[in-house]
Design a protein around this motif. Structure first.
Motif, PDB file in Angstrom:
ATOM      1  N   UNK A 482     -17.585   3.046  49.557  1.00 48.04           N
ATOM      2  CA  UNK A 482     -18.050   1.704  49.529  1.00 48.04           C
ATOM      3  C   UNK A 482     -17.375   0.944  48.312  1.00 48.04           C
ATOM      4  N   UNK A 483     -16.870   1.539  47.385  1.00 49.76           N
ATOM      5  CA  UNK A 483     -16.615   0.715  46.073  1.00 49.76           C
ATOM      6  C   UNK A 483     -15.200   0.806  45.820  1.00 49.76           C
ATOM      7  N   UNK A 484     -14.491   1.731  46.378  1.00 48.22           N
ATOM      8  CA  UNK A 484     -13.068   2.089  46.608  1.00 48.22           C
ATOM      9  C   UNK A 484     -12.626   3.206  47.546  1.00 48.22           C
ATOM     10  N   UNK A 485     -11.504   2.924  48.083  1.00 48.57           N
ATOM     11  CA  UNK A 485     -10.896   3.786  49.159  1.00 48.57           C
ATOM     12  C   UNK A 485     -10.979   5.500  48.748  1.00 48.57           C
ATOM     13  N   UNK A 486     -11.661   6.186  49.438  1.00 44.34           N
ATOM     14  CA  UNK A 486     -11.622   7.690  49.284  1.00 44.34           C
ATOM     15  C   UNK A 486     -11.204   8.557  50.623  1.00 44.34           C
ATOM     16  N   UNK A 487     -10.512   9.593  50.309  1.00 46.76           N
ATOM     17  CA  UNK A 487      -9.963  10.652  51.204  1.00 46.76           C
ATOM     18  C   UNK A 487     -10.742  11.946  50.885  1.00 46.76           C
ATOM     19  N   UNK A 488     -11.264  12.525  51.709  1.00 44.62           N
ATOM     20  CA  UNK A 488     -11.667  13.983  51.582  1.00 44.62           C
ATOM     21  C   UNK A 488     -11.302  14.905  52.708  1.00 44.62           C
ATOM     22  N   UNK A 489     -10.955  15.974  52.157  1.00 38.67           N
ATOM     23  CA  UNK A 489     -10.587  17.223  53.093  1.00 38.67           C
ATOM     24  C   UNK A 489     -12.033  18.205  53.073  1.00 38.67           C
TER      25      UNK A 489
END
Length: 557
Positions: A482-489
């Motif tokens: 919600x604060x910055x872009x995140x990518x999670x595997x």
């Protein structure tokens, strides 16, 4: 923000294009399907080390490309402008790894080095993976995290500048110890310079001196020679050239009375007589100017001897003495400009150390306050992440070396106690892989406001957890998104359900070759994928209902 990632012939992926938006994007798939290849591709595009083993079997090369928008990345935009690689607010990274192990890179279509990729990548993407957790064990990294959390950037810069100023003086002191006090060098150079400065070393002056010495040394011979020449030109015995010419001229004038043509010959002899008389007068005048002066000769010889001695001393010819004098003057000026002798240098070093101590004391106080806040916030997050009763502290230990240090007057050590009743011990000695992953996530959440990198990538940071803790991890990752872009595997449905977007990596075998594909999931596909992650091979309606409930609850939150 990362907007697009393209992969071709990379490991088991023949071709894939993945688009990204804001928020949390999750990537799931069966074990061995190649979920982490997206992370690996981003690591290579950020300057990571590549090798031929990353090229798909049978292909000539692997090709990777990523596109970023720079609206939320002023530091990266500034880097591109400074490197003259900027392109209308966009950033395109491309890298090719050949099957023979070679590698090439481009930034915005222009050739770049892997080092440039690494510099720019550090401003665009921060990757947290199984190996990246190990950075938490580095005390230097721990200190950097603390300073980032506390917003100590300006204080750290002041301490570093003060330490570098002191270090420059320390290097100068070492040079003095090796080369000796410059005062002695200045005295020696001044003596050498004064010896040369006393002499007229202009090239024309040296030429004139040599000519004067030659004339004075040969004055006696010149006098005798001039006397002989004068005798031959106008000898009193009648056998000089001038009397003989006068006799011949007189006879021709008499003969010209009978043969006028002989008058022309007489006129020529008349001209010759004039020139011989002028030559005789010049020789006589020069002869009278020759002075047999032994003292003058001795003075000239002494002056020449000094010049030759200086030439031998400085190992240059006479005409090179002026250049040597100028070189000595330049070195003298340089040394005097430095103007630092041993005593002055020691005083300036003491002043530089006091300046560093003042800056370092201010930073130490700020670090102590930040350490208390960071410890409390991380400890609170540890409770939420399934480490009930755990404690987290940041210990600050003074440097053993009293010399000014660019990092300040102390080092940080993250201390953790994962179980109630046990005293905190250094993180590098007690944390397991799963604990390290959760502490890493807690630190990331706690230091969120200090982060400048717009895109964070997490590669299976949920390893070793499950149940309610897994759901909390997912919630924390969604909060980050919600604060910055995140990518999670991830392999956990509780985490996957929290994503704003969802990709599935699948593996197929065709004609004896393995292929991995990446597909964006719509709402119904997500239900099926979450159900698969919940129920394994056999998916029931109950499992689907549970998956749908998880997604609804996550999206509502």
């Amino acid at each position: 923000m990362l907007t697009r990632l393209q992969i071709k012939d990379f490991a088991v992926v023949s071709a894939a294009t993945v688009t990204f938006g804001p928020g949390l994007t999750v990537v799931s798939g069966e074990t061995g399907a190649g979920k982490s290849l997206l992370v690996d591709a981003l690591m290579l595009l950020s300057g990571g080390r590549g090798d031929s083993g990353m090229v798909r079997h049978g292909a000539e090369r692997a090709e990777l490309a990523a596109e970023f928008e720079l609206d939320d990345t002023p530091a990266a935009a500034a880097w591109l402008r400074e490197a003259e690689l900027d392109e209308d607010g966009l950033c395109q990274l491309r890298r090719v790894i050949r099957a023979d192990g070679g590698s090439r890179a481009w930034i915005n279509g222009r050739p770049a080095t892997v080092g440039q990729l690494a510099e720019l990548g550090a401003l665009l993407v921060e990757i947290h993976g199984q190996h990246e957790h190990q950075a938490l064990l580095s005390r230097a990294h721990q200190l950097a995290l603390l300073d980032g959390f506390g917003g100590h950037g300006h204080l750290v810069a002041e301490v570093r500048a003060a330490a570098e100023a002191w270090a420059a003086l320390a290097r100068r002191q070492a040079e003095l110890a090796r080369d000796g006090d410059p005062g002695e060098r200045i005295d020696w150079l001044q003596h050498q310079f004064d010896e040369l400065e006393r002499e007229n070393l202009a090239p024309e002056a040296i030429e004139e001196l040599i000519a004067l010495h030659r004339r004075q040394a040969n004055a006696a011979g010149l006098l005798q020679g001039c006397e002989r020449v004068l005798a031959r030109l106008s000898g009193d015995d009648g056998f000089g050239i001038s009397p003989l010419l006068r006799q011949a001229h007189s006879e021709l004038q008499q003969l010209a009375a009978d043969e006028p043509a002989l008058g022309e010959a007489a006129a020529l002899l008349d001209s010759a007589q004039i020139q011989i008389d002028e030559a005789a007068a010049l020789v006589e005048r020069l002869r009278d100017g020759f002075d047999l002066d032994p003292e003058r000769l001795q003075s000239l010889e002494a002056q020449l001897a000094r010049l030759h001695e200086l030439g031998r001393k400085h190992r240059v010819p006479l005409e090179g003495l002026a250049a040597r004098r100028d070189a000595l003057a330049e070195e003298l000026e340089s040394l005097r400009a430095a103007g630092i002798d041993g005593e002055t240098l020691a005083l300036r070093m003491a002043e530089a150390q006091q300046a560093w101590q003042a800056c370092a004391s201010t930073l130490s106080a700020a670090r102590a306050e930040a350490a208390t806040r960071l410890g409390a916030q991380v400890a609170e997050l540890m409770q939420e992440l399934g480490m009930g009763g755990g404690r987290f502290e940041v210990a600050l230990e003074p440097n053993a070396d009293a010399r000014p240090d660019a990092q300040g007057a102390e080092r940080a050590e993250f201390m953790v106690s994962a179980n109630p009743g046990q005293p905190p011990r250094p993180l590098r000695k007690v944390a397991s892989g799963g604990e390290l992953a959760r502490i890493s996530l807690a630190l990331e959440v706690a230091t969120l406001d200090a982060e400048a990198v717009p895109t964070m990538v997490f590669d299976e940071v949920d390893t070793g957890i499950g149940g309610a803790v897994a759901e909390v991890v997912g919630q924390k990752l969604r909060a980050l998104g919600a604060r910055r872009q995140a990518l999670c595997v991830t392999h956990l449905p509780q985490v996957a359900a929290q994503g704003h977007g969802h990709y599935r990596v699948s593996k197929d075998v065709a004609e004896g070759s393995t292929h991995s594909g990446v597909r964006r999931l719509d709402a119904e596909d997500r239900v099926e994928e979450i159900a698969r992650m919940l129920g394994g091979v056999e998916i029931t309606e109950t499992t689907r209902a549970h998956a749908r409930q998880m997604l609804e609850r996550a999206q509502a939150g």
